[in-house]
Design a protein around this motif. Structure first.
Motif, PDB file in Angstrom:
ATOM      1  N   GLU A  98      54.363  -4.661   4.606  1.00  0.00           N
ATOM      2  CA  GLU A  98      53.965  -3.316   5.022  1.00  0.00           C
ATOM      3  C   GLU A  98      52.551  -3.000   4.571  1.00  0.00           C
ATOM      4  O   GLU A  98      51.801  -2.318   5.275  1.00  0.00           O
ATOM      5  CB  GLU A  98      54.956  -2.288   4.479  1.00  0.00           C
ATOM      6  N   GLN A  99      52.157  -3.478   3.390  1.00  0.00           N
ATOM      7  CA  GLN A  99      50.792  -3.253   2.917  1.00  0.00           C
ATOM      8  C   GLN A  99      49.782  -4.045   3.741  1.00  0.00           C
ATOM      9  O   GLN A  99      48.600  -3.691   3.778  1.00  0.00           O
ATOM     10  CB  GLN A  99      50.668  -3.630   1.433  1.00  0.00           C
ATOM     11  N   LEU A 100      50.246  -5.090   4.403  1.00  0.00           N
ATOM     12  CA  LEU A 100      49.375  -5.852   5.303  1.00  0.00           C
ATOM     13  C   LEU A 100      49.343  -5.253   6.705  1.00  0.00           C
ATOM     14  O   LEU A 100      48.709  -5.796   7.603  1.00  0.00           O
ATOM     15  CB  LEU A 100      49.834  -7.310   5.376  1.00  0.00           C
ATOM     16  N   GLY A 101      50.061  -4.135   6.885  1.00  0.00           N
ATOM     17  CA  GLY A 101      50.005  -3.419   8.152  1.00  0.00           C
ATOM     18  C   GLY A 101      51.116  -3.733   9.124  1.00  0.00           C
ATOM     19  O   GLY A 101      51.139  -3.196  10.232  1.00  0.00           O
ATOM     20  N   LYS A 102      52.061  -4.578   8.727  1.00  0.00           N
ATOM     21  CA  LYS A 102      53.164  -4.903   9.623  1.00  0.00           C
ATOM     22  C   LYS A 102      54.167  -3.753   9.629  1.00  0.00           C
ATOM     23  O   LYS A 102      54.381  -3.104   8.607  1.00  0.00           O
ATOM     24  CB  LYS A 102      53.845  -6.205   9.179  1.00  0.00           C
ATOM     25  N   PRO A 103      54.802  -3.491  10.772  1.00  0.00           N
ATOM     26  CA  PRO A 103      55.760  -2.382  10.836  1.00  0.00           C
ATOM     27  C   PRO A 103      56.967  -2.644   9.953  1.00  0.00           C
ATOM     28  O   PRO A 103      57.387  -3.793   9.762  1.00  0.00           O
ATOM     29  CB  PRO A 103      56.143  -2.322  12.319  1.00  0.00           C
ATOM     30  N   LYS A 104      57.520  -1.572   9.417  1.00  0.00           N
ATOM     31  CA  LYS A 104      58.689  -1.672   8.557  1.00  0.00           C
ATOM     32  C   LYS A 104      59.906  -2.129   9.375  1.00  0.00           C
ATOM     33  O   LYS A 104      60.159  -1.622  10.464  1.00  0.00           O
ATOM     34  CB  LYS A 104      58.989  -0.311   7.921  1.00  0.00           C
ATOM     35  N   LYS A 105      60.643  -3.093   8.846  1.00  0.00           N
ATOM     36  CA  LYS A 105      61.834  -3.576   9.531  1.00  0.00           C
ATOM     37  C   LYS A 105      62.987  -2.609   9.280  1.00  0.00           C
ATOM     38  O   LYS A 105      63.196  -2.154   8.153  1.00  0.00           O
ATOM     39  CB  LYS A 105      62.208  -4.978   9.025  1.00  0.00           C
ATOM     40  N   ASN A 106      63.724  -2.319  10.333  1.00  0.00           N
ATOM     41  CA  ASN A 106      64.872  -1.438  10.194  1.00  0.00           C
ATOM     42  C   ASN A 106      65.979  -2.125   9.396  1.00  0.00           C
ATOM     43  O   ASN A 106      66.212  -3.332   9.537  1.00  0.00           O
ATOM     44  CB  ASN A 106      65.408  -1.028  11.568  1.00  0.00           C
ATOM     45  N   GLU A 107      66.659  -1.318   8.559  1.00  0.00           N
ATOM     46  CA  GLU A 107      67.764  -1.859   7.782  1.00  0.00           C
ATOM     47  C   GLU A 107      68.939  -2.191   8.696  1.00  0.00           C
ATOM     48  O   GLU A 107      69.182  -1.508   9.694  1.00  0.00           O
ATOM     49  CB  GLU A 107      68.210  -0.857   6.707  1.00  0.00           C
ATOM     50  N   SER A 108      69.643  -3.246   8.349  1.00  0.00           N
ATOM     51  CA  SER A 108      70.833  -3.643   9.093  1.00  0.00           C
ATOM     52  C   SER A 108      71.842  -4.207   8.115  1.00  0.00           C
ATOM     53  O   SER A 108      71.524  -4.523   6.960  1.00  0.00           O
ATOM     54  CB  SER A 108      70.493  -4.695  10.153  1.00  0.00           C
ATOM     55  N   LEU A 109      73.084  -4.326   8.573  1.00  0.00           N
ATOM     56  CA  LEU A 109      74.135  -4.869   7.710  1.00  0.00           C
ATOM     57  C   LEU A 109      73.811  -6.304   7.315  1.00  0.00           C
ATOM     58  O   LEU A 109      74.044  -6.715   6.172  1.00  0.00           O
ATOM     59  CB  LEU A 109      75.486  -4.804   8.437  1.00  0.00           C
ATOM     60  N   TRP A 110      73.240  -7.059   8.245  1.00  0.00           N
ATOM     61  CA  TRP A 110      72.885  -8.448   7.956  1.00  0.00           C
ATOM     62  C   TRP A 110      71.770  -8.518   6.913  1.00  0.00           C
ATOM     63  O   TRP A 110      71.828  -9.343   6.000  1.00  0.00           O
ATOM     64  CB  TRP A 110      72.474  -9.156   9.232  1.00  0.00           C
ATOM     65  N   SER A 111      70.764  -7.642   7.028  1.00  0.00           N
ATOM     66  CA  SER A 111      69.659  -7.662   6.058  1.00  0.00           C
ATOM     67  C   SER A 111      70.153  -7.264   4.673  1.00  0.00           C
ATOM     68  O   SER A 111      69.675  -7.801   3.665  1.00  0.00           O
ATOM     69  CB  SER A 111      68.540  -6.717   6.511  1.00  0.00           C
ATOM     70  N   ILE A 112      71.114  -6.338   4.614  1.00  0.00           N
ATOM     71  CA  ILE A 112      71.665  -5.939   3.314  1.00  0.00           C
ATOM     72  C   ILE A 112      72.449  -7.098   2.696  1.00  0.00           C
ATOM     73  O   ILE A 112      72.304  -7.406   1.501  1.00  0.00           O
ATOM     74  CB  ILE A 112      72.556  -4.696   3.473  1.00  0.00           C
ATOM     75  N   ALA A 113      73.290  -7.744   3.497  1.00  0.00           N
ATOM     76  CA  ALA A 113      74.072  -8.878   2.989  1.00  0.00           C
ATOM     77  C   ALA A 113      73.158 -10.007   2.529  1.00  0.00           C
ATOM     78  O   ALA A 113      73.371 -10.613   1.473  1.00  0.00           O
ATOM     79  CB  ALA A 113      75.022  -9.370   4.076  1.00  0.00           C
ATOM     80  N   ARG A 114      72.121 -10.269   3.320  1.00  0.00           N
ATOM     81  CA  ARG A 114      71.173 -11.321   2.949  1.00  0.00           C
ATOM     82  C   ARG A 114      70.445 -10.969   1.656  1.00  0.00           C
ATOM     83  O   ARG A 114      70.204 -11.827   0.807  1.00  0.00           O
ATOM     84  CB  ARG A 114      70.175 -11.514   4.093  1.00  0.00           C
ATOM     85  N   GLY A 115      70.121  -9.674   1.503  1.00  0.00           N
ATOM     86  CA  GLY A 115      69.459  -9.231   0.275  1.00  0.00           C
ATOM     87  C   GLY A 115      70.340  -9.391  -0.950  1.00  0.00           C
ATOM     88  O   GLY A 115      69.863  -9.777  -2.028  1.00  0.00           O
TER      89      GLY A 115
END
Length: 828
Positions: free
Chosen positions: A367-384
């Motif tokens: 995000e600090q490099l200017g890329k758009p924020k990725k929306n949270e998802s159940l898969w991203s939470i599980a992966r995290g």
């Protein structure tokens, strides 16, 4: 130390022996053993601590509430024994924390502990949905929305089908908004978090005395509002977990609807979370959604009426820079309005500071490099979660500031003279453009508003809530403990950017730790400095390079020069910025005053002498310029006074020296200084009109002249302070240069992208002195400041904002003066 455990660019955790692990607080006890370092005095000790013969090793007690705005609360929830209660590691649980003993109790201590916690259904709100729907405010909002385009409020023309349709819509909104707390799930989550937190955190430290103050506040039978800083997604669970462990009712947590994810959202609601829109002002068709606002208002009011606890993140979103963001006081305004509508006799406010060795997100580089924020998802939470289980994130420190009464705060504000808000344009333009007519408003003068102390007056209400939000965030930020990774990252970026020997880094780490304590800020770590530094280097990972030098076979530590690595180091370094920010402002202002005197001549005055009044005014202007980056004072304090106190501190340290009386008699203010004094209003002075003429605040202090100590240690310390603000000043000056080529009206989003690309290009071409000046947060804050001081005029068109140059800054010479003003603070 096993040298084979280290390799180029990486470091393995095997460097720690068993005893070393214990000394870095892997042991689950909170006994504090301050590391000794029997080496030569380094930069920090010799620069500022020489004036103290000894430095007390007693931890400062942070988070006391304001003695000006809330003096009664300051006395009610505090006694002399509270600071001595010490720290506790929340996730260290054994059989002694249960009622049982023996082999089986040791095996099942987590289960027994959570089963013994006091949590039951009767603690939480009842009939929330029905109470909200049946309130007069919501009923009126339903009728008004159903009556469109008919006459609002006219029951005779109401279509029952339309009303029922709106009621179904309101009930659907409440299904998302209202939490359905499950005590059984809170217990289960408590057990799961004990397991998880012990797997990826070394410890989670809290101060027993602070918890005792919170418990005393719960006995007042009033709603409590917890307002933590927001650095990570784990913040949501962390506070509820700590309160659960201490038999304190779980708060209802206001969360953004970006987390309203299937399955996960159900879990959050049963733990007390409720989802709200990120933007409340408009509905999907572009109009104001009065129904949603009414539902939210009455929902919060009903929670307070039933004496429930709330958890609100004033920043609105996680900080991407490591610094506290500007407050968004939308929900806080609802709490204030509920107090004035007599929904509750009072509300107790508790700011909360949270510090991490390393956040579970790791960094926000994309995000600090200017890329758009990725929306949270159940898969991203599980992966995290799976990613977290494979790593260790060091230590966590949570500090609960002293609770204070909202009613007392509001009453104290109504009894004071209401200061007229000083905009950045009024504060800075006279200094940037001296030839412009002086149209500033005197700081400290009473606002000429009718009924300015009446809560029904919208300007007063807005100013009251804005000041309250700043008050809370300032206290929460000051309560945040400094972590080992913060100190190491700061030293590598702003003291040893070209690298240093490990032994020298350890020495400076020890000295900087002492400096933090000397300024009444707390630390989030303990142990021997050698081991703690290695612990921090391990957590910083690929941001730090380690090589083995042939000289004395010692390790050489350098920060990585890649843009993502520098951004990440800057994120953690900003965790200590609030400790030195006032001194850094004075150091940069020193350079500005000195360079201007040499550039314009001194008119016979000694070039080494600096007017204290001039220095303080210059520092105040820098505080205004960077007001979106940090806050140096509470709203009840004058920036000018705070800057003056910072100068006095540097005099106390011996970095600034008061000129001899004979030298001062030969000095007369230069022409430029006389012009400067005319540009800022006379009431902007640290000396009160009520002060006695023969006091220490007399005329001889006002005309004091200073000299800068020429000792090597003091000069190095000043350089270190100036480097702390270097990335900010470089970002702002580069943004002004970019404005020189501004052409025609442009959308704000497009302009932000172009400006950010410009800063990234400077960094990639090695033109930038500080690579971290190119972060996207600096870009947004710079443009925000330019709008506030009148460089840009903004107009709203549909869903975007259009920027164009103001008439004041259309002439190229005025943009050049703005650049010169910012560049004057920079040390090139």
């Amino acid at each position: 130390m096993d040298e084979t455990a280290l390799s180029l660019g990486t470091i393995d955790v095997s460097y720690l022996s068993t005893s070393a692990e214990c000394s870095v607080s892997r042991c689950k006890h909170s006994n504090e053993e301050w590391g000794e370092c029997n080496s030569r005095p380094t930069l920090f000790r010799s620069a500022t601590l020489k004036w103290k013969e000894t430095l007390s090793r007693k931890r400062p007690f942070v988070g006391r509430c304001c003695y000006v705005c809330t003096p009664q609360s300051r006395d009610n929830f505090f006694n002399a024994s509270i600071p001595s209660l010490g720290l506790r590691n929340v996730i260290y649980i054994n059989e002694t924390h249960t009622r049982y003993r023996g082999w089986l109790a040791r095996r099942l201590c987590y289960v027994l502990f959570v089963l013994e916690r006091d949590v039951h259904k009767g603690m939480f709100a009842k009939n929330l949905t029905e109470n909200v729907l049946n309130s007069s405010r919501v009923q009126k909002a339903i009728v008004d929305e159903a009556s469109e385009p008919s006459v609002p409020g006219s029951f005779a023309q109401m279509d029952p089908k339309a009303i029922n349709k709106v009621k179904k819509k309101a009930r659907k909104i409440l299904q998302e908004m209202v939490a359905n707390v499950s005590p059984a799930l809170i217990r289960l989550t408590g057990w799961v978090l004990l397991k998880l937190f012990n797997s990826f955190f070394w410890n989670i430290q809290i101060h027993r005395g602070q918890i005792e103050m919170v418990k005393a506040a719960t006995e007042m039978n009033l709603p409590l509002i917890f307002l933590p800083v927001h650095k990570s997604h784990i913040d949501y669970l962390l506070l509820t977990f700590i309160l659960f462990c201490h038999n304190i009712k779980a708060p209802y947590i206001a969360a953004g609807n970006n987390l309203n994810i299937p399955i996960f959202s159900t879990l959050i609601r049963k733990l007390g979370g409720f989802f709200i829109r990120r933007k409340l002002d408009q509905s999907s068709d572009g109009r104001k959604d009065f129904l949603y606002r009414a539902l939210l208002y009455v929902h919060i009011e009903e929670l307070l009426r039933q004496q429930q606890f709330l958890e609100i993140f004033l920043e609105g979103t996680r900080s991407r820079s490591g610094k506290t963001s500007s407050p968004r006081a939308g929900l806080l305004s609802v709490v204030v309005d509920a107090l004035f509508s007599n929904a509750t006799p009072d509300v107790l406010i508790i700011p909360v500071g949270i510090s991490y060795d390393r956040i579970i997100e790791g960094h926000y580089n994309s995000e600090q490099l200017g890329k758009p924020k990725k929306n949270e998802s159940l898969w991203s939470i599980a992966r995290g979660v799976f990613r977290m289980l494979r790593k260790n994130y060091g230590c966590v420190r949570v500090d609960f500031a002293q609770p204070f009464s909202l009613k007392e705060y509001v009453n104290s504000q109504s009894q004071k003279t209401v200061p007229a808000p000083l905009s950045l344009e009024q504060a800075l333009l006279p200094a940037i453009l001296p030839s412009r007519p002086n149209d500033t408003v005197d700081e400290g003068t009473e606002a000429s508003l009718p009924n300015s102390k009446d809560i029904t007056s919208e300007p007063y209400r807005r100013e009251l809530i804005a000041n309250l939000a700043e008050h809370i965030l300032f206290t929460a930020n000051k309560s945040c403990a400094v972590m080992s990774t913060h100190i190491v990252a700061c030293l590598l970026l702003y003291r040893h950017r070209q690298g240093t020997d490990l032994s020298r880094l350890v020495e400076d780490f020890f000295s900087m730790k002492e400096e933090v304590l000397a300024r009444d800020f707390d630390l989030g770590f303990s142990g021997n400095s050698d081991d703690v530094v290695m612990h921090a280097i391990h957590l910083l990972g690929n941001c730090v390079n380690i090589t083995n030098t042939s000289r004395n076979n010692e390790f050489f530590i350098t920060p990585s020069t890649t843009i993502p690595a520098v951004f990440e180091l800057n994120f953690y370094s900003n965790g200590i910025l609030h400790v030195f920010i006032k001194e850094a402002v004075i150091a940069c202002s020193l350079h500005a005053v000195q360079s201007k005197r040499f550039r314009n001549g001194t008119n016979g005055a000694s070039p080494s002498l600096i007017s204290q009044e001039h220095l303080v005014r210059k520092a105040a202007s820098l505080c205004y310029l960077l007001s979106n980056e940090f806050t140096v004072s509470l709203p009840c304090q004058l920036i000018y006074q705070v800057c003056h106190e910072a100068v006095e501190k540097l005099i106390q340290y011996g970095i600034l020296l008061v000129a001899e009386q004979d030298d001062q008699e030969d000095v007369s203010p230069s022409l430029t200084e006389q012009q400067w004094n005319k540009k800022l209003p006379e009431p902007l002075t640290w000396r009160s009109d009520e002060e006695d003429e023969d006091s220490d605040f007399g005329e001889e202090q006002r005309d004091c002249y200073l000299k800068v100590s020429q000792s090597q240690e003091h000069q190095q310390y000043i350089t270190f302070l100036q480097r702390l603000l270097g990335p900010l000043l470089e970002a702002y000056s580069s943004a002004v240069i970019f404005v020189h080529n501004f052409s025609g009206p442009v959308s704000e989003s497009e302009y932000l992208q172009k400006l950010h690309r410009h800063l990234i290009n400077r960094t990639e071409k090695n033109v930038a002195v500080y690579a971290e000046s190119a972060t996207y947060s600096h870009v947004k804050n710079a443009v925000k400041v330019f709008k506030e001081i009148g460089v840009f005029i903004q107009t709203n068109q549909k869903r975007d904002t259009i920027l164009e140059l103001s008439t004041t800054f259309l002439p190229q010479r005025n943009r050049q003066k703005l650049l010169e003003f910012i560049m004057s603070f920079m040390v090139l």
